[in-house]
Design a protein around this motif. Structure first.
Motif, PDB file in Angstrom:
ATOM      1  N   THR A  56       0.861  -1.190   0.000  1.00  0.00           N
ATOM      2  CA  THR A  56       0.000   0.000   0.000  1.00  0.00           C
ATOM      3  C   THR A  56       0.891   1.231   0.000  1.00  0.00           C
ATOM      4  O   THR A  56       1.731   1.399   0.888  1.00  0.00           O
ATOM      5  CB  THR A  56      -0.913   0.024   1.229  1.00  0.00           C
ATOM      6  OG1 THR A  56      -1.698  -1.170   1.257  1.00  0.00           O
ATOM      7  CG2 THR A  56      -1.847   1.223   1.181  1.00  0.00           C
ATOM      8  N   GLU A  58       0.805   5.118   0.377  1.00  0.00           N
ATOM      9  CA  GLU A  58       0.021   6.270   0.816  1.00  0.00           C
ATOM     10  C   GLU A  58       0.838   7.533   0.579  1.00  0.00           C
ATOM     11  O   GLU A  58       1.934   7.683   1.110  1.00  0.00           O
ATOM     12  CB  GLU A  58      -0.346   6.143   2.294  1.00  0.00           C
ATOM     13  CG  GLU A  58      -1.213   7.281   2.807  1.00  0.00           C
ATOM     14  CD  GLU A  58      -1.651   7.079   4.250  1.00  0.00           C
ATOM     15  OE1 GLU A  58      -1.928   8.081   4.935  1.00  0.00           O
ATOM     16  OE2 GLU A  58      -1.711   5.912   4.690  1.00  0.00           O
ATOM     17  N   LEU A  70      -3.609  10.355  -1.676  1.00  0.00           N
ATOM     18  CA  LEU A  70      -3.926   9.231  -2.551  1.00  0.00           C
ATOM     19  C   LEU A  70      -3.363   7.953  -1.948  1.00  0.00           C
ATOM     20  O   LEU A  70      -2.218   7.922  -1.492  1.00  0.00           O
ATOM     21  CB  LEU A  70      -3.334   9.439  -3.946  1.00  0.00           C
ATOM     22  CG  LEU A  70      -3.621   8.339  -4.973  1.00  0.00           C
ATOM     23  CD1 LEU A  70      -5.100   8.338  -5.349  1.00  0.00           C
ATOM     24  CD2 LEU A  70      -2.769   8.526  -6.220  1.00  0.00           C
ATOM     25  N   VAL A  71      -4.166   6.906  -1.962  1.00  0.00           N
ATOM     26  CA  VAL A  71      -3.722   5.577  -1.530  1.00  0.00           C
ATOM     27  C   VAL A  71      -3.864   4.631  -2.711  1.00  0.00           C
ATOM     28  O   VAL A  71      -4.933   4.528  -3.314  1.00  0.00           O
ATOM     29  CB  VAL A  71      -4.544   5.059  -0.339  1.00  0.00           C
ATOM     30  CG1 VAL A  71      -4.132   3.630  -0.001  1.00  0.00           C
ATOM     31  CG2 VAL A  71      -4.356   5.959   0.871  1.00  0.00           C
ATOM     32  N   THR A  72      -2.770   3.957  -3.055  1.00  0.00           N
ATOM     33  CA  THR A  72      -2.770   2.989  -4.145  1.00  0.00           C
ATOM     34  C   THR A  72      -2.336   1.639  -3.580  1.00  0.00           C
ATOM     35  O   THR A  72      -1.364   1.558  -2.832  1.00  0.00           O
ATOM     36  CB  THR A  72      -1.807   3.415  -5.269  1.00  0.00           C
ATOM     37  OG1 THR A  72      -2.192   4.709  -5.749  1.00  0.00           O
ATOM     38  CG2 THR A  72      -1.839   2.420  -6.419  1.00  0.00           C
ATOM     39  N   THR A  73      -3.063   0.593  -3.941  1.00  0.00           N
ATOM     40  CA  THR A  73      -2.700  -0.750  -3.505  1.00  0.00           C
ATOM     41  C   THR A  73      -2.115  -1.521  -4.680  1.00  0.00           C
ATOM     42  O   THR A  73      -2.548  -1.387  -5.819  1.00  0.00           O
ATOM     43  CB  THR A  73      -3.911  -1.514  -2.946  1.00  0.00           C
ATOM     44  OG1 THR A  73      -4.921  -1.621  -3.961  1.00  0.00           O
ATOM     45  CG2 THR A  73      -4.488  -0.797  -1.730  1.00  0.00           C
ATOM     46  N   TYR A  74      -1.119  -2.345  -4.374  1.00  0.00           N
ATOM     47  CA  TYR A  74      -0.450  -3.192  -5.357  1.00  0.00           C
ATOM     48  C   TYR A  74      -0.440  -4.612  -4.809  1.00  0.00           C
ATOM     49  O   TYR A  74       0.198  -4.882  -3.792  1.00  0.00           O
ATOM     50  CB  TYR A  74       0.997  -2.740  -5.574  1.00  0.00           C
ATOM     51  CG  TYR A  74       1.161  -1.300  -5.969  1.00  0.00           C
ATOM     52  CD1 TYR A  74       1.372  -0.934  -7.297  1.00  0.00           C
ATOM     53  CD2 TYR A  74       1.132  -0.290  -5.019  1.00  0.00           C
ATOM     54  CE1 TYR A  74       1.536   0.386  -7.672  1.00  0.00           C
ATOM     55  CE2 TYR A  74       1.291   1.035  -5.376  1.00  0.00           C
ATOM     56  CZ  TYR A  74       1.498   1.373  -6.700  1.00  0.00           C
ATOM     57  OH  TYR A  74       1.659   2.686  -7.058  1.00  0.00           O
ATOM     58  N   GLU A  89      -4.698  -0.682  -7.837  1.00  0.00           N
ATOM     59  CA  GLU A  89      -6.000  -0.050  -7.673  1.00  0.00           C
ATOM     60  C   GLU A  89      -5.882   1.180  -6.789  1.00  0.00           C
ATOM     61  O   GLU A  89      -5.239   1.157  -5.737  1.00  0.00           O
ATOM     62  CB  GLU A  89      -7.006  -1.034  -7.065  1.00  0.00           C
ATOM     63  CG  GLU A  89      -8.420  -0.483  -6.965  1.00  0.00           C
ATOM     64  CD  GLU A  89      -9.431  -1.524  -6.508  1.00  0.00           C
ATOM     65  OE1 GLU A  89     -10.626  -1.178  -6.403  1.00  0.00           O
ATOM     66  OE2 GLU A  89      -9.021  -2.678  -6.260  1.00  0.00           O
ATOM     67  N   ASN A  90      -6.501   2.283  -7.245  1.00  0.00           N
ATOM     68  CA  ASN A  90      -6.717   3.466  -6.425  1.00  0.00           C
ATOM     69  C   ASN A  90      -8.056   4.072  -6.841  1.00  0.00           C
ATOM     70  O   ASN A  90      -8.723   3.538  -7.735  1.00  0.00           O
ATOM     71  CB  ASN A  90      -5.540   4.452  -6.534  1.00  0.00           C
ATOM     72  CG  ASN A  90      -5.380   5.049  -7.915  1.00  0.00           C
ATOM     73  OD1 ASN A  90      -6.350   5.411  -8.585  1.00  0.00           O
ATOM     74  ND2 ASN A  90      -4.138   5.167  -8.364  1.00  0.00           N
ATOM     75  N   HIS A  92      -8.882   6.304  -8.729  1.00  0.00           N
ATOM     76  CA  HIS A  92      -8.947   6.819 -10.089  1.00  0.00           C
ATOM     77  C   HIS A  92      -8.893   5.741 -11.160  1.00  0.00           C
ATOM     78  O   HIS A  92      -9.417   5.935 -12.261  1.00  0.00           O
ATOM     79  CB  HIS A  92      -7.800   7.806 -10.319  1.00  0.00           C
ATOM     80  CG  HIS A  92      -7.771   8.924  -9.324  1.00  0.00           C
ATOM     81  ND1 HIS A  92      -8.770   9.863  -9.232  1.00  0.00           N
ATOM     82  CD2 HIS A  92      -6.871   9.231  -8.353  1.00  0.00           C
ATOM     83  CE1 HIS A  92      -8.485  10.721  -8.253  1.00  0.00           C
ATOM     84  NE2 HIS A  92      -7.340  10.354  -7.702  1.00  0.00           N
ATOM     85  N   GLN A  94      -7.979   1.246 -12.130  1.00  0.00           N
ATOM     86  CA  GLN A  94      -7.586  -0.117 -11.767  1.00  0.00           C
ATOM     87  C   GLN A  94      -6.987  -0.772 -13.008  1.00  0.00           C
ATOM     88  O   GLN A  94      -7.528  -0.660 -14.108  1.00  0.00           O
ATOM     89  CB  GLN A  94      -8.795  -0.919 -11.297  1.00  0.00           C
ATOM     90  CG  GLN A  94      -8.476  -2.374 -10.931  1.00  0.00           C
ATOM     91  CD  GLN A  94      -9.717  -3.145 -10.509  1.00  0.00           C
ATOM     92  OE1 GLN A  94     -10.796  -2.575 -10.356  1.00  0.00           O
ATOM     93  NE2 GLN A  94      -9.567  -4.449 -10.342  1.00  0.00           N
TER      94      GLN A  94
END
Length: 257
Positions: A56, A58, A70-74, A89-90, A92, A94
């Motif tokens: 994650t 952040e 913004l938080v983006t998960t990988y 995924e964030n 905005h 996927q």
């Protein structure tokens, strides 16, 4: 307000975070305590042929009184030497990436379409040049420090280091270590016990902050936290994650451009 999550902004962030991979090797000043912690982690990761982990990222940008977050998960699955799947995924967007048998597949679930291209580079090189939002930034950092030769890059380029001792996070014990690469510095939390694993990296970004302060003539603070959770070394489960399951139902196209 400036869009801190545009490709240009992320490119500058990535260039700074990747400074260790871009600079000439320095005379490393890595203390024995720090090297011991990283060596334990490297030994743990290299004994596994495949693993999966959730990362994650952040990212908080404050300029004056305005803040963007913004938080983006990988979701990463990896099989040595060069097979990888990444689900990103964030709020905005996927998208998914797969690298297998010399082919690089980019899938957009929103339109159920995918593109397949020949992969002439390794997974870290290809991801760093993918040019798709933050994936180039965060994943190349992760791959440089945790995959092919774990932590060889940070150890080569560190100018200074410090072992900050044991810390308790929600009842779990971690070794906290600091590495200084001049352009970027970071603290890392690595779990103690029989299975040392990377838990968190928090970089300091003075170069990026100074760049934007000069550009906007305002006080700028950038906070980045990279958390690593749900490590999985069950080879059967990891290999399942590496399969592009939507291939039969999705439409293959030549390009997303």
């Amino acid at each position: 307000m400036h869009n801190w999550f545009s490709p240009k902004a992320f490119a500058l962030l990535a260039a700074t975070l990747l400074a260790p991979a871009l600079f000439t090797p320095a005379h490393a000043e890595v203390t024995p305590e720090v090297r011991q912690v990283y060596d334990r982690l490297a030994n743990e990761l290299t004994q596994h042929r495949a693993f999966a982990v959730d990362m994650t990222l952040e990212y908080t940008a404050s300029v004056g009184e305005e803040t963007q977050w913004l938080v983006t998960t990988y979701k990463v699955a990896y099989e040595r030497p060069n097979r990888v799947a990444i689900k990103v995924e964030n709020p905005h967007i996927q998208y998914d990436f797969y690298l297998e048998n010399g082919l690089w597949t980019h899938y957009l679930p929103a339109v159920n379409q995918y593109v397949v291209q020949p992969a002439q580079m390794t997974a870290p090189e290809l991801i760093s040049r993918s040019g798709v939002g933050p994936i180039g930034d965060a994943m190349i950092i992760f791959m440089q420090i945790a995959l092919a030769e774990p932590f060889k890059v940070p150890m080569q380029y560190a100018l200074n280091s410090e072992y900050k001792g044991e810390v308790d996070v929600d009842g779990d014990l971690y070794d906290k270590v600091f590495l200084d690469f001049d352009a970027v510095k970071w603290d890392a939390w690595i779990s103690k016990g029989d299975q040392p694993l990377l838990h968190r990296i928090v970089p300091q970004l003075p170069v990026v902050e100074n760049h934007y302060m000069e550009q906007f003539q305002k006080h700028v603070e950038l906070d980045v936290v990279m958390d690593f959770d749900n490590w999985n070394f069950n080879e059967e489960e990891v290999l399942e994650k590496l399969v592009f399951a939507e291939r039969d139902s999705a439409e293959q196209i030549d390009s997303f451009e």
